[in-house]
Design a protein around this motif. Sequence first.
Motif, short mmCIF file in Angstrom:
data_model
loop_
_atom_site.label_atom_id
_atom_site.label_comp_id
_atom_site.label_asym_id
_atom_site.label_seq_id
_atom_site.Cartn_x
_atom_site.Cartn_y
_atom_site.Cartn_z
N ASP A 1 45.61 45.75 42.21
CA ASP A 1 44.59 45.38 43.17
C ASP A 1 45.05 44.38 44.22
O ASP A 1 44.87 43.17 44.08
CB ASP A 1 43.34 44.84 42.48
CG ASP A 1 42.13 44.93 43.40
OD1 ASP A 1 42.34 45.14 44.61
OD2 ASP A 1 41.01 44.80 42.92
N SER B 1 42.12 48.43 32.03
CA SER B 1 42.34 47.02 32.33
C SER B 1 42.12 46.16 31.10
O SER B 1 41.43 46.55 30.16
CB SER B 1 41.39 46.56 33.43
OG SER B 1 40.16 46.19 32.86
N VAL C 1 35.95 47.73 34.51
CA VAL C 1 36.21 46.42 35.03
C VAL C 1 35.35 46.06 36.19
O VAL C 1 34.80 44.98 36.26
CB VAL C 1 37.61 46.44 35.63
CG1 VAL C 1 37.96 45.05 36.08
CG2 VAL C 1 38.57 47.02 34.65
N LYS C 2 35.29 46.99 37.11
CA LYS C 2 34.72 46.69 38.41
C LYS C 2 33.30 46.18 38.31
O LYS C 2 32.89 45.35 39.06
CB LYS C 2 34.80 47.93 39.28
CG LYS C 2 36.19 48.11 39.77
CD LYS C 2 36.55 46.87 40.51
CE LYS C 2 38.02 46.65 40.55
NZ LYS C 2 38.31 45.34 41.06
N HIS D 1 40.44 43.58 31.00
CA HIS D 1 39.03 43.21 30.92
C HIS D 1 38.25 44.22 30.09
O HIS D 1 37.46 43.88 29.24
CB HIS D 1 38.42 43.09 32.31
CG HIS D 1 36.96 42.77 32.26
ND1 HIS D 1 36.48 41.51 32.42
CD2 HIS D 1 35.89 43.56 32.03
CE1 HIS D 1 35.17 41.53 32.28
NE2 HIS D 1 34.78 42.76 32.05
N SER D 2 38.52 45.49 30.36
CA SER D 2 37.78 46.52 29.63
C SER D 2 38.21 46.54 28.17
O SER D 2 37.40 46.80 27.28
CB SER D 2 37.96 47.88 30.29
OG SER D 2 39.28 48.32 30.18
N SER E 1 41.48 50.62 37.63
CA SER E 1 40.82 50.86 36.40
C SER E 1 39.37 50.53 36.50
O SER E 1 38.93 49.77 37.32
CB SER E 1 41.44 50.04 35.32
OG SER E 1 40.85 48.78 35.42
N SER F 1 40.36 48.44 41.79
CA SER F 1 41.56 48.41 40.99
C SER F 1 41.65 49.79 40.44
O SER F 1 40.75 50.61 40.58
CB SER F 1 41.44 47.39 39.89
OG SER F 1 41.18 48.03 38.67
N GLY G 1 40.58 41.69 34.79
CA GLY G 1 40.18 42.98 35.36
C GLY G 1 41.24 43.61 36.25
O GLY G 1 41.22 44.81 36.49
N ASN G 2 42.16 42.81 36.72
CA ASN G 2 43.22 43.35 37.57
C ASN G 2 44.55 43.49 36.84
O ASN G 2 45.57 43.70 37.45
CB ASN G 2 43.40 42.47 38.81
CG ASN G 2 42.31 42.71 39.84
OD1 ASN G 2 41.71 43.79 39.86
ND2 ASN G 2 42.04 41.74 40.68
N ILE G 3 44.51 43.34 35.53
CA ILE G 3 45.72 43.55 34.73
C ILE G 3 45.57 44.88 34.00
O ILE G 3 44.66 45.05 33.19
CB ILE G 3 45.92 42.40 33.73
CG1 ILE G 3 46.03 41.07 34.47
CG2 ILE G 3 47.17 42.64 32.88
CD1 ILE G 3 46.07 39.86 33.57
N LEU G 4 46.45 45.82 34.32
CA LEU G 4 46.33 47.15 33.75
C LEU G 4 47.39 47.39 32.68
O LEU G 4 48.49 46.86 32.75
CB LEU G 4 46.46 48.21 34.85
CG LEU G 4 45.47 48.09 36.00
CD1 LEU G 4 45.65 49.25 36.97
CD2 LEU G 4 44.04 48.06 35.48
#
Lengths: 334, 506
Positions: free
Chosen positions: B159, B100, B344-345, B102-103, B341, B339, B145-148
């Motif tokens: 997600d 993601s 992120v979570k 975010h990560s 990925s 999600s 976080g929900n963009i992969l």
Amino acid sequence: MKGLFKSKPRTPADVVRQMRDLLIYVDLNWNSQEAKREEKMAELNKNIREMKSILYGNSEAEPLSEACAQLTQEFFKGNTLRLLIVCLPKLNLEARKDATQVVANLQRQQVHSRLIASDYLEANKDLLDLLVSGYENMDIALHYGAMLRECIRHQSIARYVLESENMRKFFNSIQLPNFDIASDASATFKELLTRHKSTVAEFLSKNYDWFFKEFNSKLLESPNYITRRQAVKLLGDTLLDRSNSAVMVRYVSSKDNLMILMNLLRETSKNIQIEAFHVFKLFVANQNKPQEIVSILVTNRNKLLRLLSDFKTDKEDEQFEADKAQVIKEIAAL
Amino acid sequence: MTEEGRKITYPLDSGSYRLLYEVGSGVSAVVYKATCLPLNSAVVAIKAIDLERSRANLDDVRREAKAMALLSHPNILQAHCSFTVNSHLWVVMPFMAAGSLHSIISSLFPDGLPEPSIAIVLKEILHALSYLHDQGHIHRDIKAGNILVDSDGTIKLADFGVSASIYESHPSSSSTSSSSSFFNDMAGTPYWMAPEVIHSHVGYGIKADIWSFGITALELAHGRPPLSHLPLSKSLMMRITSRLRLEDAHEQCAKENDKKKKKKKFSKAFKEMVASCLSQDPSKRPSADKLLRHPFFKNCKSPDYFVKNVLQAVPTVEERFKERRIAGGHPDEADSGGSASPPVKNRRVSGWNFNEDVFKLDPVYPEEIEDKCAIKCIQLSGDELSNGDQEGNEESKVEEEDLAKKAILKESLVPNLVSLLSSLELQRGMVMDVLAHCGCKDGQDEKVREQREQQLLGYVRSLQQTVDDLNLQLQREMKRNRELEEALDRLRRKSSEEQQRAISTS
């Protein structure tokens, strides 16, 4: 001057008529030249989408009730619904979704304060058989399923589906390996058994024997976790509904049913245990327990009391605790 | 169209897949990298959702599965298939090798991505949003976080745990005909939430996604969403967002950046674009289609640029996940609507580590354990009084072991509570700081200032309240801990006596 050359805007009825013509073309000429077919399909998709925006409105405008009424009237005047359902597998994904939403919306449209969709379906009940059979085809199952759920909003239509052979098919569809489809089927099954109270009560009393035999053996004793979980929840909801009280009394007087529920009480799944408790308590609370029920409860008294005393919900639930205390009291007093 | 995609049929049984390793996890779901054996060991991601966990409401799960099955767009993560494996639902999805955004940001770009890369990502997401909104879907949880991202630079929105369709009638409102275009339940992640979502009585539509999109833009630019250093309280957020303007967000972020290093410069087009998304009035926010025509996206570079400038430096998902584990992160504590990925979570609620503590205090799980403990305690003392016949003895031994376990759990809980408390205090300081800054701005008339002061007092009071509550809780925990230790001691003594007796009798 400018207005002279602008084509007259199409009325909602025009849109329906054109869509119907295109559907007929697509249905009959499926093997025609590719290019020609593509063109017709594109036009068809556009028409379906236009119907959708008349019925639902769009980002610029809310739907107009007059336009919706016109569209609905024209739609059911011709045999459009049948054509649309039959041709659905030939449409692409986007058009299928649009068509499903159109059909869903039309079930709720009133013309001269009548739900004419209901009248149409009553005269064309075979369409419901077709929709139910959709669960056998992965590609269209979710679309037919969504349409079906909208159609059974009409009480007479729900009664038809309940009393037809279709009802037996659900016991298999619910357990299909494909989760999307199985859960759609179980959502429809639940809707059938909870929506129209009087019809459901009538159906259950008339069909008690085969229905609960199937329900017990195929659903409550299914090897599939999610099937058991949903079934025991649905059973609780159904039996606890006041309109089904006669059925409930009959159900909780059976030793075999009690044994099934007691097995569910022992499951490792907390969710299943709790739902099973909500049915089990009815057996215990029954003031006219048959002797065989009493003797099972007495034989297992210690085990039951131990199980129940350890039994807790994740969240605090006063009702549950009260029910539990009552059940413990009843069993201890037997 | 999906006929293409459907040609490959993924098998619907767990035996056909081999799980390689975990790439992410949350409270109710674990994501694995896996291969599909019958399909030449094609690589997939499998999200295993634990249906037994309380958060996994079956209707939500069904809605997510359905949304994923019926959406088909290059920028939307689609499920290949899903099926149940005992009490788990396995969702088989494409494996997105880079994880993601975010990560990616938290591992390599803690202060945010450079503007050209942001433009690439946002443009792809707008395509996805435009498709979703056109279908009448509201995603309701747009954030980095929900963009992969896949290794080739493919960007997908994932997600759909909370997404909803405005065409789907809800069972609860099924009696009325056309009221289904608004939602009144709270969904989404607070820092990205639009004001009208937080004020959920108003009802909201697709424009809520545009707000979250704007916040996500800021998240990509600064490494985290604005105001994420404030504690997560619905009421607090409500008041703050009701006067959040871009300048505030910008200034504030700029201020923080100043502390670290030089001020970041963003183009006027970018600022304008974000500002339009963050309009208080949902009707003034542009649609996704309109945003795609914004000058900011005019000279947007290709995904190749993103691959070269961002992805090349990024370690693979599994490496990142391992690192986290080693670094002592508790991925298990993470919140997960799920999600595809991983890391992120953990940060569903943004990069503010306070929240991780909060999650440990998530009411459902720990409470249950504590309740049980309390009961055991009572039973135990009862046992002792009633003295040891053989049966009671055995039982208490089992319980002793249990108790020891619980005591260990307690020991880990108390320090957490302490750190939570201090972190709360820290936050209070920060809020005061921010508020003081806001209050001192020139060019504001007395009334506004007064109002703000009132608000400030309100915040401080509510925080004080929280601190007090937690203090109380801590006291209770410590008391319980003491009781448990005592009980444990008694048991130990008892069992050693037993042993001695046993020895002496033999």
